[in-house]
Design a protein around this motif. Structure first.
Motif, short mmCIF file in Angstrom:
data_model
loop_
_atom_site.label_atom_id
_atom_site.label_comp_id
_atom_site.label_asym_id
_atom_site.label_seq_id
_atom_site.Cartn_x
_atom_site.Cartn_y
_atom_site.Cartn_z
N GLN A 23 35.44 57.29 50.24
CA GLN A 23 34.33 57.89 50.96
C GLN A 23 34.83 59.27 51.33
O GLN A 23 35.70 59.41 52.19
N ALA A 24 34.36 60.29 50.65
CA ALA A 24 34.86 61.65 50.86
C ALA A 24 34.35 62.21 52.17
O ALA A 24 33.43 61.69 52.78
N GLY A 25 34.97 63.29 52.61
CA GLY A 25 34.55 63.96 53.82
C GLY A 25 35.45 63.66 55.00
O GLY A 25 36.49 63.02 54.86
N PRO A 26 35.05 64.14 56.19
CA PRO A 26 35.85 63.92 57.39
C PRO A 26 36.02 62.42 57.66
O PRO A 26 35.12 61.62 57.43
N ASN A 27 37.19 62.06 58.16
CA ASN A 27 37.50 60.66 58.50
C ASN A 27 37.35 59.72 57.31
O ASN A 27 36.93 58.58 57.46
N SER A 28 37.66 60.21 56.12
CA SER A 28 37.49 59.38 54.93
C SER A 28 38.64 58.40 54.77
O SER A 28 39.67 58.51 55.41
N HIS A 29 38.43 57.45 53.92
CA HIS A 29 39.46 56.49 53.54
C HIS A 29 39.24 56.15 52.07
O HIS A 29 38.21 56.45 51.50
N TRP A 30 40.23 55.54 51.45
CA TRP A 30 40.05 55.12 50.07
C TRP A 30 40.61 53.73 49.88
O TRP A 30 41.46 53.29 50.62
N GLU A 31 40.04 53.04 48.89
CA GLU A 31 40.46 51.68 48.57
C GLU A 31 41.07 51.66 47.18
O GLU A 31 40.46 52.09 46.22
N GLU A 32 42.28 51.15 47.13
CA GLU A 32 42.97 51.01 45.85
C GLU A 32 42.50 49.72 45.19
O GLU A 32 42.27 48.71 45.86
N MET A 33 42.34 49.75 43.85
CA MET A 33 41.86 48.57 43.13
C MET A 33 42.99 47.68 42.62
O MET A 33 42.74 46.68 41.98
N GLY A 34 44.25 48.06 42.86
CA GLY A 34 45.37 47.20 42.50
C GLY A 34 45.84 47.31 41.06
O GLY A 34 46.54 46.42 40.59
N TYR A 35 45.49 48.36 40.36
CA TYR A 35 45.95 48.53 38.98
C TYR A 35 47.39 49.01 38.96
O TYR A 35 47.81 49.75 39.86
N PRO A 36 48.16 48.65 37.93
CA PRO A 36 49.52 49.19 37.81
C PRO A 36 49.45 50.71 37.58
O PRO A 36 48.43 51.23 37.12
N VAL A 37 50.52 51.42 37.90
CA VAL A 37 50.57 52.87 37.73
C VAL A 37 50.20 53.24 36.30
O VAL A 37 50.68 52.65 35.34
N GLY A 38 49.29 54.21 36.17
CA GLY A 38 48.86 54.67 34.85
C GLY A 38 47.64 53.95 34.29
O GLY A 38 47.17 54.30 33.21
N PHE A 39 47.13 52.96 35.00
CA PHE A 39 45.99 52.19 34.52
C PHE A 39 44.86 52.21 35.55
O PHE A 39 45.10 52.39 36.74
N GLY A 40 43.63 52.00 35.09
CA GLY A 40 42.47 51.94 35.97
C GLY A 40 41.33 51.26 35.26
O GLY A 40 41.47 50.82 34.12
N ASP A 41 40.17 51.18 35.91
CA ASP A 41 39.02 50.55 35.26
C ASP A 41 38.21 51.55 34.45
O ASP A 41 37.43 51.18 33.60
N GLU A 42 38.41 52.84 34.73
CA GLU A 42 37.80 53.93 33.97
C GLU A 42 38.81 55.06 33.91
O GLU A 42 39.81 55.04 34.63
N TYR A 43 38.51 56.07 33.08
CA TYR A 43 39.42 57.20 32.94
C TYR A 43 38.63 58.51 32.91
O TYR A 43 37.48 58.54 32.48
N VAL A 44 39.26 59.58 33.39
CA VAL A 44 38.70 60.93 33.34
C VAL A 44 39.52 61.69 32.31
O VAL A 44 40.75 61.71 32.38
N ASP A 45 38.86 62.30 31.32
CA ASP A 45 39.56 63.08 30.31
C ASP A 45 39.67 64.54 30.75
O ASP A 45 38.66 65.23 30.88
N MET A 46 40.88 64.99 31.01
CA MET A 46 41.14 66.38 31.38
C MET A 46 42.63 66.63 31.27
O MET A 46 43.41 65.68 31.15
N PRO A 47 43.06 67.90 31.30
CA PRO A 47 44.50 68.16 31.28
C PRO A 47 45.16 67.49 32.49
O PRO A 47 44.63 67.52 33.60
N ARG A 48 46.30 66.90 32.27
CA ARG A 48 46.99 66.16 33.34
C ARG A 48 48.24 66.94 33.75
O ARG A 48 49.17 67.09 32.96
N PRO A 49 48.26 67.45 34.99
CA PRO A 49 49.40 68.28 35.40
C PRO A 49 50.73 67.53 35.49
O PRO A 49 51.78 68.10 35.24
N ASP A 50 50.70 66.25 35.84
CA ASP A 50 51.93 65.46 35.93
C ASP A 50 51.58 63.98 35.94
O ASP A 50 50.42 63.60 36.07
N SER A 51 52.59 63.15 35.85
CA SER A 51 52.36 61.70 35.73
C SER A 51 51.87 61.05 37.02
O SER A 51 51.41 59.92 37.00
#
Length: 89
Positions: A23-51
């Protein structure tokens, strides 16, 4: 006199995993979905500055027109934001 244009190569695209929701903005928080590092349920294609770069799916409209519900934001913990970019303390 016409300026000379130089072709700049496009950086290679990488698949950046969407690893949670936020939930972006002031007083925001985020929920991790529990995927291992480098994996997710979707992906964004763009240049990746680092791992350590990852993405989050925005839920809700707390950012108004700046960041809309359903958009993905990309986070790189190793890069400081530029003027006009969002920064989290």
């Amino acid at each position: 006199m016409t300026p000379m244009l130089k072709e700049v190569p496009m950086p290679a695209l990488s698949q950046i995993p969407i690893v949670g929701t936020t939930q972006a903005g002031p007083n925001s928080h985020w929920e991790e979905m529990g995927y291992p590092v480098g994996f997710g349920d979707e992906y964004v294609d763009m240049p990746r500055p680092d791992s350590s770069t990852y993405a989050l799916r925005v839920r809700g409209g707390s950012m108004g027109e700046r960041i809309k519900d359903g958009e993905a934001i990309v986070v790189s913990p190793t890069i400081s934001p530029l003027p006009g970019e969002e920064e989290r303390p």
